[in-house]
Write a protein that holds these residues in place. Structure first.
Motif, PDB file in Angstrom:
ATOM      1  N   ALA A  81      -2.741 -50.404   2.514  1.00 24.80           N
ATOM      2  CA  ALA A  81      -1.636 -50.414   3.470  1.00 24.80           C
ATOM      3  C   ALA A  81      -1.401 -51.849   3.956  1.00 24.80           C
ATOM      4  CB  ALA A  81      -1.964 -49.493   4.640  1.00 24.80           C
ATOM      5  N   TYR A 202       6.768 -43.249  -3.656  1.00 20.29           N
ATOM      6  CA  TYR A 202       6.323 -43.102  -2.270  1.00 20.29           C
ATOM      7  C   TYR A 202       5.711 -44.419  -1.777  1.00 20.29           C
ATOM      8  CZ  TYR A 202       3.823 -41.341   1.816  1.00 20.29           C
ATOM      9  OH  TYR A 202       3.353 -41.151   3.096  1.00 20.29           O
ATOM     10  N   ALA A 203       4.869 -45.028  -2.619  1.00 17.42           N
ATOM     11  CA  ALA A 203       4.214 -46.286  -2.240  1.00 17.42           C
ATOM     12  C   ALA A 203       5.256 -47.379  -1.996  1.00 17.42           C
ATOM     13  CB  ALA A 203       3.241 -46.724  -3.335  1.00 17.42           C
ATOM     14  N   ARG A 205       8.323 -47.178  -1.185  1.00 18.36           N
ATOM     15  CA  ARG A 205       9.153 -46.933  -0.001  1.00 18.36           C
ATOM     16  C   ARG A 205       8.399 -47.070   1.309  1.00 18.36           C
ATOM     17  NH1 ARG A 205      13.268 -42.033  -1.554  1.00 18.36           N
ATOM     18  NH2 ARG A 205      14.024 -42.984  -3.464  1.00 18.36           N
ATOM     19  N   HIS A 206       7.052 -47.043   1.234  1.00 23.14           N
ATOM     20  CA  HIS A 206       6.260 -47.138   2.460  1.00 23.14           C
ATOM     21  C   HIS A 206       5.437 -48.421   2.512  1.00 23.14           C
ATOM     22  CE1 HIS A 206       7.323 -42.858   2.390  1.00 23.14           C
ATOM     23  NE2 HIS A 206       7.181 -42.903   3.700  1.00 23.14           N
ATOM     24  N   LEU A 208       3.282 -49.640   0.573  1.00 22.28           N
ATOM     25  CA  LEU A 208       1.881 -49.481   0.196  1.00 22.28           C
ATOM     26  C   LEU A 208       1.664 -50.126  -1.173  1.00 22.28           C
ATOM     27  CD1 LEU A 208       1.616 -45.652   1.032  1.00 22.28           C
ATOM     28  CD2 LEU A 208       1.057 -47.579   2.553  1.00 22.28           C
TER      29      LEU A 208
END
Ligand SMILES: [Zn+2]
Ligand SMILES: [Zn+2]
Length: 253
Positions: A81, A202-203, A205-206, A208
């Protein structure tokens, strides 16, 4: 059923048209968390791991995978993160028992409302045509025309659905499935629904940073028995590799 899978080294990879090279994300140390997830799923017997037992949704029971629908793929991504902490995200391939979203699992690559709207009208027309076709005798010429019409409706629907997928990579670029798909021929059904694309999207967009992905199969083997309960697999060549080059682009190797 006991999970006795050795972790074979797997990876996710694909050809990137922009960089003219293959981008690869090795398994890293995601095999451990993947085995831990298998154990947790077996213990609880359901996908809604965060729900209390008395609030569990029967749709998400694990024994669904051992019924007529057969098993499916699961994926685990280890990530870093922005605050340098490490974490794990998980995904199931496609829909689980007719559902695209289950809490605690990576979402699909499209807005679900848009998918439902797009699917609804044409799917009804296709079903109506199928009913009509089933009532007609095989030797009626009109029947062939209806079968053709149904085929072109299905193909049209698939193209419309592919166009609503939004893939984001580690350069911050977002494109649709037809813009990204790097292979000759048509886009196979189910492209973009595997675990690796869901997890990478997902990664990205966040914010990560993926450190590794493991994908494994749970449930009754597929008819050709190329997927076995508890076994680990690399990203699939037909559906995933033509989009993973784009999705992995911009990730530090
Ligand atoms: Zn795949
Ligand atoms: Zn690239």
């Amino acid at each position: 059923m006991p999970f006795t899978s050795p972790i074979a080294p797997t990876s996710c990879s694909g050809y990137c048209q922009r960089c003219r090279t293959h981008h690869v994300l090795p398994q890293g140390s995601s095999g451990g968390p993947a085995l831990a997830l298998q154990v947790e799923l077996e213990k609880k017997g359901r996908l809604d791991l965060q729900a209390a037992a008395h609030q569990a949704n029967p749709l998400y029971r694990l024994d669904y995978l051992f019924g007529p629908a057969r098993g499916q793929m699961f994926g685990v991504m280890e990530f870093r993160a922005p605050d340098n902490s490490r974490g794990v995200m998980r995904a199931f391939s496609g829909q689980y028992n007719g559902r695209w979203q289950v809490e605690g699992w990576a979402p699909p690559l499209f807005a679900e409302e848009v998918w439902q709207q797009t699917n609804q009208v044409k799917e009804r027309q296709i079903k109506e045509l199928s009913r009509t076709i089933a009532q007609l005798k095989a030797d009626i010429p009109h029947r062939q025309e209806l079968i053709k019409a149904r085929r072109s409706l299905s193909q049209g629907l698939m193209q419309e659905l592919h166009a609503i997928y939004r893939l984001t990579n580690f350069r911050g670029e977002t494109k649709s499935l037809p813009e990204v798909f790097a292979s000759q021929g048509g886009i196979p059904t189910g492209t973009g629904d595997c675990c690796a694309p869901k997890l990478l999207n997902y990664a990205a967009r966040h914010a990560l940073t993926p450190l590794g992905i493991s994908e494994f199969y749970l449930g009754r083997p597929n008819p050709s028995r190329t997927r076995q309960h508890g076994h680990f697999y690399s990203s699939c060549p037909g559906k995933c590799q033509p989009i993973l080059g784009f999705l992995l682009c911009g990730l530090e190797q």
